[in-house]
Scaffold this motif. Structure first.
Motif, PDB file in Angstrom:
ATOM      1  N   HIS A 107       0.881  -1.174   0.000  1.00  0.00           N
ATOM      2  CA  HIS A 107       0.000   0.000   0.000  1.00  0.00           C
ATOM      3  C   HIS A 107       0.913   1.216   0.000  1.00  0.00           C
ATOM      4  O   HIS A 107       1.943   1.211   0.679  1.00  0.00           O
TER       5      HIS A 107
ATOM      6  N   THR B 117      -7.967   3.990  10.655  1.00  0.00           N
ATOM      7  CA  THR B 117      -7.732   2.813   9.840  1.00  0.00           C
ATOM      8  C   THR B 117      -8.482   1.668  10.496  1.00  0.00           C
ATOM      9  O   THR B 117      -8.427   1.508  11.717  1.00  0.00           O
TER      10      THR B 117
ATOM     11  N   GLU C 100      -7.909   3.256   5.464  1.00  0.00           N
ATOM     12  CA  GLU C 100      -8.658   2.321   4.635  1.00  0.00           C
ATOM     13  C   GLU C 100      -9.357   1.311   5.538  1.00  0.00           C
ATOM     14  O   GLU C 100      -8.990   1.147   6.698  1.00  0.00           O
TER      15      GLU C 100
ATOM     16  N   ARG D 193     -14.122   5.646   8.858  1.00  0.00           N
ATOM     17  CA  ARG D 193     -12.981   5.508   7.949  1.00  0.00           C
ATOM     18  C   ARG D 193     -12.271   6.843   7.728  1.00  0.00           C
ATOM     19  O   ARG D 193     -11.076   6.869   7.479  1.00  0.00           O
TER      20      ARG D 193
ATOM     21  N   GLN E  51     -12.435  -1.297   1.479  1.00  0.00           N
ATOM     22  CA  GLN E  51     -11.797  -0.905   0.225  1.00  0.00           C
ATOM     23  C   GLN E  51     -10.895  -2.021  -0.286  1.00  0.00           C
ATOM     24  O   GLN E  51     -10.774  -2.241  -1.470  1.00  0.00           O
ATOM     25  N   ARG E  52     -10.244  -2.692   0.662  1.00  0.00           N
ATOM     26  CA  ARG E  52      -9.395  -3.817   0.258  1.00  0.00           C
ATOM     27  C   ARG E  52      -9.878  -5.056   1.010  1.00  0.00           C
ATOM     28  O   ARG E  52     -10.407  -4.970   2.114  1.00  0.00           O
TER      29      ARG E  52
END
Lengths: 436, 287
Positions: B35, B234, B66, B230, B250-251
């Motif tokens: 990242h 994190t 994230e 968010r 998001q991931r």
């Protein structure tokens, strides 16, 4: 139940064999269940009957010890007799000849008694502790000097037993004349069963009528105080360490097994240990609440540790996790959350342990707390005895008059034990935490 | 400490067929594990429970602000890995962690590091709501008090209010702050736990299946909340619900049998999974 079975039969005339077998089976199972329930009820009933019998027996024997036969005498507080120095100071009053007052009062009541032997028999109607009663009353009321006043003094144990009807006729130790005098006193309304002031306030005595449990209760108090002060902090600290901090390995397993074993060791062994270690090695004075408390603390420790660990285990790990995840140290997680939440369980265990210690006799016999204690102990270093040992001593005494004393002392002991158990139950109810 | 029942120790019952057995040998993680702005950098993390590995050779970055979802069948090691990030595995008897885990470049398993400090920076919300059996106020105020974060009662009141507002609970509890937190409903309790975690101003919030004990409405509220949080935090969330992962993250990282199989943007994982195991899982062939 049988009706239900019959009804079942009625609706089931043409039933397949399989169902019939099933129903027979169910009926058999229900019968077994019913039998089992009856066994339970019978067992509980037997237990209750025994307990009730025990209580009834003790109360029937013991309640009369709370009353004591008193004789009213017209006592002339002759100033020369009670105040040898003539200055009315407490020291002087304490040295007065109060036995003479009692004897004079008795002789004046029965002027027809002349012979020495008869006089001696007459004096035996009142307790030999009567002079001390007079002295104590006079020290309270010095203004009585020189006056003649009716005073209630305790009767002797033989009169007390006679009045309470607790002696078989063969054992009556009053002769004809004494009984006649007594009847005369009763007719004049000068004999009464009154509240026994000595039972709670005095120590043991050779005169059963004035023997009391005061010294034993004080001894029990100081002993339990020492026990509590030692076993509670040590027990809680040990439980917290073992449960929350100690690594799980062979050594801690061994310690755990040994603590559990220790809880099952016969108490007299702790008495021997106390004798060898505390008295002979460390030189702690024998017969004192201090050494008794030390021994009972040894005995109570495993109970507190085991109860404490169970209480700590009952706190769900999620509470520890919550505290730790917020950045609390392990110690903080324990002191802020786990310990407060388990405190009621720990206290319950402690009270039950203390109740056991209160009723303990055997180990204290080993360390000399079985002494004849007249003075009420003022602290943990004075020679003392405890309630159960006092009961043991009185139960062993030859005098008939001690029977009611020991029963009454048992009543007091049971009352204390019930109170402590009640406190434990209330505590558990009050603070019980329900985890979803 | 408490009993050594590891959370993800149950034997994975998912692998039955030979076909899957053949695919077990996951050597390399598929997808981009890095990242551009990582908070956590984890490399070759292996967790041992006694002599059994709970997680093997996991490498992943967790980016700032994230939401990373970790999915996978039961016993795949996602909770175990999550608990490495704030060292909650320390409390499990016989747990050992190998590899490097860095929080802003600092090794979090460095013996010189205070674990309390790490846990203050990395908060956690657990599977089952676990409010303290104290008042709502005291639940939230516990962390700030512990770390001496406020100077006055008024400061603390403000912080409690702010935290409860962020956790979308303020309006429901503002009139009964001194009632026990355990008296709230399950969903409220979980939001109280989130407020409690927020109150110490962490940088990262770890969530271990935070909605698995809740009904759909409470779940929806929690998911909404995660989306709002968010902006400032994190968030790493372990979930059994793929819909939830798709909605909030998001991931997404897919774990299988203690290994990290695939990492990627959530949309890609759910629409174009690259690894066969991932595809099987998200299409519902097992798990």
């Amino acid at each position: 139940m049988n009706n239900a079975d019959d009804a079942m039969d009625a609706i089931s005339s043409p039933v397949p064999a399989r169902l019939q077998r099933l129903r027979r089976n169910i009926r058999r199972r229900r019968r077994a269940e019913r039998r089992f329930r009856i066994y339970g009820v019978v067992a509980v009933t037997i237990g209750l009957v025994f307990v009730l019998f025990l209580f009834a027996n003790i109360v029937a024997k013991g309640w009369s010890a709370f009353l004591l036969t008193h004789v009213q005498l017209d006592v002339h507080f002759d100033s020369a007799t009670v105040d040898p120095e003539g200055d009315r100071s407490p020291q002087s009053l304490a040295r007065g000849d109060y036995a003479k007052l009692v004897k004079t009062a008795l002789r004046e009541r029965f002027p027809q008694v002349r012979k020495r032997r008869d006089k001696r028999a007459l004096y035996k109607l009142v307790s030999s502790a009567a002079p001390y009663v007079l002295r104590d009353r006079l020290l309270e009321h010095p203004e009585w000097i020189g006056r003649t006043l009716p005073v209630w003094v305790p009767a002797s144990d033989d009169v007390d037993l006679w009045m309470k009807g607790q002696v078989a006729s063969a054992d009556v130790r009053l002769d004809e004349k004494q009984r006649a005098w007594l009847s005369a006193l009763i007719e004049q309304g000068r004999v009464e069963k009154r509240w026994n002031p000595f039972f709670f306030s005095r120590g043991d005595s050779r005169q059963p009528e004035v023997a009391g449990i005061g010294a034993a209760v004080a001894g029990s108090f100081f002993t339990l105080l020492v026990t509590l002060l030692l076993s509670f902090p040590i027990g809680v600290a040990a439980a917290v360490y073992l449960e929350e901090f100690a690594p799980k390995n062979r050594l801690t397993d061994l310690i755990e097994v040994n603590i559990n074993n220790l809880a099952a060791v016969p108490s007299i062994v702790f008495g021997l240990l106390g004798l060898a270690a505390f008295i002979q090695f460390f030189g702690v004075p024998r017969s004192t609440p201090l050494v008794g408390g030390l021994v009972l603390a040894l005995m109570t420790l495993p109970t507190i540790i085991v109860a404490g660990r169970a209480a700590l285990q009952a706190v769900p790990p999620s509470i520890r996790d919550a505290a730790l995840a917020l950045g609390a140290s392990r110690m903080q997680a324990v002191t802020h959350h786990v310990l407060p939440l388990s405190l009621s369980g720990i206290l319950t265990g402690t009270i039950i342990g203390m109740a056991r210690a209160l009723g303990e006799t055997a180990p204290l016999l080993m360390i000399g707390m079985v002494a004849f204690i007249v003075d009420i102990p003022r602290g943990p270093l004075d020679p003392a005895t405890v309630l159960p040992v006092q009961i043991y001593l009185w139960a062993d005494a030859a005098e008939r008059a001690y029977v009611e004393k020991s029963s009454a002392a048992i009543m007091v002991l049971l009352a204390f034990l019930l109170l402590m158990n009640l406190a434990a139950i209330l505590l558990r109810r009050r603070f019980e935490q329900r985890w979803q | 400490m408490n009993t050594a029942t590891a959370p993800e120790m149950e034997i994975p019952a998912v692998v039955g067929s030979e076909e899957l057995d053949r695919r077990e040998a996951v050597s390399e993680t598929v997808g981009d594990i890095t990242h551009p702005d990582p908070v956590f950098t984890c490399r070759n993390v292996t967790v041992w429970y006694g002599d059994k590995p709970g997680v093997q050779d996991v490498s992943i970055d967790i980016g700032r602000h994230e939401v990373l979802a970790m999915i996978g069948p039961s016993g795949c090691g996602k909770s175990t890995f999550l608990r490495c990030l704030n060292r909650m595995n320390d409390t499990i008897e016989g747990a050992r962690v190998e590899g490097t885990l860095e929080l802003d470049g600092q090794d979090i398993y460095d013996p010189a590091l205070f674990v309390e400090e790490l846990r203050t920076r990395v908060g956690m919300v657990f599977q089952k709501p676990n409010p303290f059996p104290k008042s709502i106020y005291d639940n939230v105020a516990y962390g700030p008090r512990l770390h001496g974060m406020t100077r006055s009662k008024a400061d603390l009141d403000d912080l409690v209010r702010e935290s409860l507002e962020k956790a979308a609970l303020w309006n429901e509890v503002k009139d009964r702050l001194d009632e026990p937190g355990t008296g709230l409903s399950g969903g409220q309790q979980q939001r109280l736990c989130i407020a409690r975690a927020i109150a110490v101003k962490p940088e990262v919030i770890l969530m271990d299946e935070p909605a698995s004990a809740l009904d759909p409405i409470a779940t929806a509220k929690i998911e909404e909340l995660i989306d709002e949080l968010r902006e400032n935090y994190t968030i790493v969330i372990v979930t059994h619900s793929m819909q939830q992962a798709a909605r909030v993250s998001q991931r997404t990282a897919y774990f299988h049998m203690g290994r990290l199989v695939e990492v990627g943007p959530t949309t890609e994982i759910f629409t174009r999974p690259r690894h066969q195991l991932t595809e099987d899982y998200i299409t519902g062939r097992f798990g």
